[in-house]
Design a protein around this motif. Structure first.
Motif, mmCIF file in Angstrom:
data_model
loop_
_atom_site.group_PDB
_atom_site.id
_atom_site.type_symbol
_atom_site.label_atom_id
_atom_site.label_comp_id
_atom_site.label_asym_id
_atom_site.label_seq_id
_atom_site.Cartn_x
_atom_site.Cartn_y
_atom_site.Cartn_z
ATOM 1 N N VAL A 289 0.831 -1.214 0.000
ATOM 2 C CA VAL A 289 0.000 0.000 0.000
ATOM 3 C C VAL A 289 0.861 1.257 0.000
ATOM 4 O O VAL A 289 0.470 2.293 -0.554
ATOM 5 C CB VAL A 289 -0.972 -0.006 1.203
ATOM 6 C CG1 VAL A 289 -1.915 -1.190 1.123
ATOM 7 C CG2 VAL A 289 -0.234 0.000 2.527
ATOM 8 N N THR A 290 2.053 1.191 0.622
ATOM 9 C CA THR A 290 2.949 2.347 0.618
ATOM 10 C C THR A 290 3.460 2.620 -0.788
ATOM 11 O O THR A 290 3.607 3.784 -1.189
ATOM 12 C CB THR A 290 4.127 2.125 1.581
ATOM 13 O OG1 THR A 290 3.622 1.877 2.900
ATOM 14 C CG2 THR A 290 5.031 3.345 1.620
ATOM 15 N N LEU B 113 -12.493 -9.051 3.221
ATOM 16 C CA LEU B 113 -11.603 -9.165 2.074
ATOM 17 C C LEU B 113 -10.675 -10.340 2.349
ATOM 18 O O LEU B 113 -9.812 -10.266 3.226
ATOM 19 C CB LEU B 113 -10.817 -7.864 1.896
ATOM 20 C CG LEU B 113 -9.889 -7.768 0.688
ATOM 21 C CD1 LEU B 113 -10.673 -7.946 -0.605
ATOM 22 C CD2 LEU B 113 -9.166 -6.427 0.683
ATOM 23 N N ARG B 114 -10.855 -11.424 1.602
ATOM 24 C CA ARG B 114 -10.129 -12.668 1.885
ATOM 25 C C ARG B 114 -8.820 -12.725 1.100
ATOM 26 O O ARG B 114 -8.787 -12.485 -0.103
ATOM 27 C CB ARG B 114 -10.988 -13.887 1.562
ATOM 28 C CG ARG B 114 -12.214 -14.005 2.468
ATOM 29 C CD ARG B 114 -13.020 -15.250 2.182
ATOM 30 N NE ARG B 114 -14.118 -15.354 3.131
ATOM 31 C CZ ARG B 114 -14.038 -15.902 4.336
ATOM 32 N NH1 ARG B 114 -12.884 -16.435 4.730
ATOM 33 N NH2 ARG B 114 -15.073 -15.946 5.142
ATOM 34 N N TYR B 115 -7.764 -13.084 1.828
ATOM 35 C CA TYR B 115 -6.451 -13.246 1.203
ATOM 36 C C TYR B 115 -6.243 -14.718 0.864
ATOM 37 O O TYR B 115 -6.438 -15.597 1.721
ATOM 38 C CB TYR B 115 -5.345 -12.760 2.141
ATOM 39 C CG TYR B 115 -3.957 -12.960 1.590
ATOM 40 C CD1 TYR B 115 -3.451 -12.087 0.624
ATOM 41 C CD2 TYR B 115 -3.167 -14.011 2.021
ATOM 42 C CE1 TYR B 115 -2.176 -12.261 0.110
ATOM 43 C CE2 TYR B 115 -1.885 -14.197 1.518
ATOM 44 C CZ TYR B 115 -1.401 -13.325 0.551
ATOM 45 O OH TYR B 115 -0.137 -13.505 0.042
ATOM 46 N N ASP C 216 -1.649 -16.216 -7.159
ATOM 47 C CA ASP C 216 -2.053 -16.436 -8.551
ATOM 48 C C ASP C 216 -3.259 -17.366 -8.661
ATOM 49 O O ASP C 216 -3.860 -17.491 -9.724
ATOM 50 C CB ASP C 216 -0.881 -16.982 -9.366
ATOM 51 C CG ASP C 216 -0.302 -18.259 -8.753
ATOM 52 O OD1 ASP C 216 -0.718 -18.640 -7.638
ATOM 53 O OD2 ASP C 216 0.565 -18.886 -9.386
ATOM 54 N N LYS C 217 -3.633 -18.015 -7.562
ATOM 55 C CA LYS C 217 -4.816 -18.874 -7.544
ATOM 56 C C LYS C 217 -6.054 -18.139 -7.044
ATOM 57 O O LYS C 217 -7.148 -18.707 -7.014
ATOM 58 C CB LYS C 217 -4.556 -20.098 -6.636
ATOM 59 C CG LYS C 217 -3.351 -20.945 -7.037
ATOM 60 C CD LYS C 217 -3.568 -21.632 -8.370
ATOM 61 C CE LYS C 217 -2.381 -22.543 -8.696
ATOM 62 N NZ LYS C 217 -2.553 -23.204 -10.010
ATOM 63 N N PHE D 264 -6.115 -9.270 -4.873
ATOM 64 C CA PHE D 264 -6.321 -8.835 -3.490
ATOM 65 C C PHE D 264 -5.792 -7.433 -3.257
ATOM 66 O O PHE D 264 -6.479 -6.586 -2.655
ATOM 67 C CB PHE D 264 -5.634 -9.822 -2.541
ATOM 68 C CG PHE D 264 -5.614 -9.374 -1.104
ATOM 69 C CD1 PHE D 264 -6.704 -9.606 -0.277
ATOM 70 C CD2 PHE D 264 -4.517 -8.705 -0.575
ATOM 71 C CE1 PHE D 264 -6.701 -9.183 1.044
ATOM 72 C CE2 PHE D 264 -4.501 -8.285 0.750
ATOM 73 C CZ PHE D 264 -5.600 -8.527 1.550
ATOM 74 N N TRP D 265 -4.603 -7.134 -3.725
ATOM 75 C CA TRP D 265 -3.969 -5.845 -3.435
ATOM 76 C C TRP D 265 -4.683 -4.707 -4.144
ATOM 77 O O TRP D 265 -4.824 -3.609 -3.590
ATOM 78 C CB TRP D 265 -2.495 -5.881 -3.834
ATOM 79 C CG TRP D 265 -1.745 -6.945 -3.104
ATOM 80 C CD1 TRP D 265 -1.198 -8.079 -3.622
ATOM 81 C CD2 TRP D 265 -1.507 -6.999 -1.691
ATOM 82 N NE1 TRP D 265 -0.621 -8.832 -2.626
ATOM 83 C CE2 TRP D 265 -0.791 -8.199 -1.429
ATOM 84 C CE3 TRP D 265 -1.816 -6.163 -0.617
ATOM 85 C CZ2 TRP D 265 -0.393 -8.561 -0.152
ATOM 86 C CZ3 TRP D 265 -1.415 -6.527 0.656
ATOM 87 C CH2 TRP D 265 -0.715 -7.715 0.880
ATOM 88 N N LYS D 266 -5.164 -4.954 -5.367
ATOM 89 C CA LYS D 266 -5.895 -3.908 -6.077
ATOM 90 C C LYS D 266 -7.205 -3.581 -5.358
ATOM 91 O O LYS D 266 -7.586 -2.410 -5.225
ATOM 92 C CB LYS D 266 -6.182 -4.334 -7.515
ATOM 93 C CG LYS D 266 -6.902 -3.258 -8.333
ATOM 94 C CD LYS D 266 -7.157 -3.716 -9.751
ATOM 95 C CE LYS D 266 -7.784 -2.589 -10.572
ATOM 96 N NZ LYS D 266 -9.016 -2.056 -9.963
#
Length: 383
Positions: A160-161, A249-251, A256-257, A262-264
């Motif tokens: 995020v930084t 929000l599940r990690y 890639d699966k 997630f980060w977007k």
């Protein structure tokens, strides 16, 4: 009169209301005579000279001169927003000396001796960044996580930084507090836009994290901040009843699966990057503008119109006003809003029309009607 070194190094954002009012009252008024400083540069002896020394462009100075009532206040605001470390009390006093305003300089030093120059914000210097910049800092998010999940926290902070967001945690707290609950609570609720919760079994087993989580949830409900909490399910666990209705929000690992980026998604939830956008109001009105035109078109006509902000927008125009009469075949309806007075001749004409209508409907029934004489004749014949 000498000022304390801590006061000299303080940011101008800490100036008290009394100090700002003093600067505005003495520097807002333009001075005709200029002054040649020790560096050989001629400057105005008012807010314009201060703006030049604060590296404010001539275009901005012209805008300040024509649009701002408190010109010194705007100069200080722009100077502080540069965030280059030059907006300090010490530099302000030096600039006043360069524009030959020792009177203002002496008044500020008097306020400093009386402890009136700066606001008392010692209790708001909570984080390392606060001490570095000399003023309370704002953050996009505060992150609550268990120490067992520190590796994932470091990964989250880096991601995020890199996108321009600023996050903080207990690691940013300055040492020396007898209890961490009071400063961290103030930091979370007043200086952070969001609270990120990294859920895991260890998170739910930590009493301090549960306390801050419940505090953040209560603040979100009280202030109606639906997006105050951003729950992240890092390691699967059974959440308490009062947290199950939140969308998590599940990690997913490996990433890639995962069914989504997630980060977007996390960055989109944190956005926008500009912390000042919290003061702007989001307009939910439709972008379609309906305007009435006096043309002869009976349908909807798309036209180009300029938005008040200068943006071209497709608009819809209302159909033109109908004529006084509309014809539907042989039927004609007069579209007259006023009720005119009726003369005897017009009444007579309407009576004739009603009589003709009556004859039209009841004439076919005449063969079936019998007069009174015919009925009596039938009775005599029957007898």
């Amino acid at each position: 009169m000498n000022c304390d070194q801590a006061v000299l190094e303080a940011s101008l954002s800490l100036l008290s209301v009394e100090s700002r009012n003093l600067l505005s009252s003495l520097l807002n008024t333009k001075k005709v005579l200029t002054h040649v400083g020790p560096d050989g540069i001629t400057r105005q002896r008012d807010w314009r000279g201060l703006a030049s020394l604060a590296n404010i462009t001539n275009e901005l100075k012209l805008s300040i001169d024509t649009q701002c009532k408190d010109k010194v206040g705007k100069v200080l605001e722009l100077w502080i927003d540069m965030n280059d470390g030059t907006a300090t009390v010490q530099n302000l006093l030096k600039h006043l000396e360069l524009i030959d305003r020792f009177d203002v300089q002496d008044d500020l030093k008097t306020l400093a001796i009386e402890d009136k120059l700066l606001d008392d914000v010692e209790s708001d210097i909570i984080t390392v960044e606060d001490k570095t910049f000399g003023a309370p800092q704002q953050y996009h998010a505060y992150v609550l996580y268990a120490q067992e999940d520190r590796e994932f926290f470091e990964k989250l902070r880096k991601n995020v930084t890199d996108e321009g967001f600023s996050v903080c945690s207990e690691d940013n707290l300055l040492p020396g507090y007898a209890s961490r609950y009071q400063p961290l609570s103030r930091l979370m609720l007043l200086r952070c836009r969001h609270i990120i919760l990294i859920y895991s079994p260890d998170f739910l087993r930590t009493p301090a994290l549960k306390f801050f989580m419940n505090l953040a949830q209560a603040d979100g409900i009280t202030n109606r901040k639906n997006l105050k909490l951003i729950p992240v399910m890092f390691r699967e666990c059974v959440l308490p009843e009062h947290l199950r209705f939140y969308h998590n929000l599940r990690y997913t690992y490996p990433e890639d699966k995962a069914p989504f980026n997630f980060w977007k998604k996390l960055n989109d939830t944190l956005g926008p990057v500009d912390l000042n956008s919290d003061q702007t109001q989001i307009t939910t009105a439709s972008s379609e503008v309906i305007s009435e035109l006096t043309n002869e078109t009976n349908g909807f006509t798309p036209v180009k119109q300029l938005h008040p902000n200068g943006i071209n927008m497709n608009t819809l125009t209302l159909p033109s006003i109908p004529n006084e009469s509309v014809s539907l075949g042989d039927l004609r309806i007069d579209m007259k809003p006023e009720v005119t007075s009726l003369s005897h001749s017009s009444l007579g004409g309407r009576k004739k029309k009603l009589k003709s209508i009556k004859n039209f409907f009841f004439t076919p029934l005449k063969p079936f009607r019998r007069s009174k004489a015919e009925k009596q004749k039938e009775i005599v014949v029957d007898n």
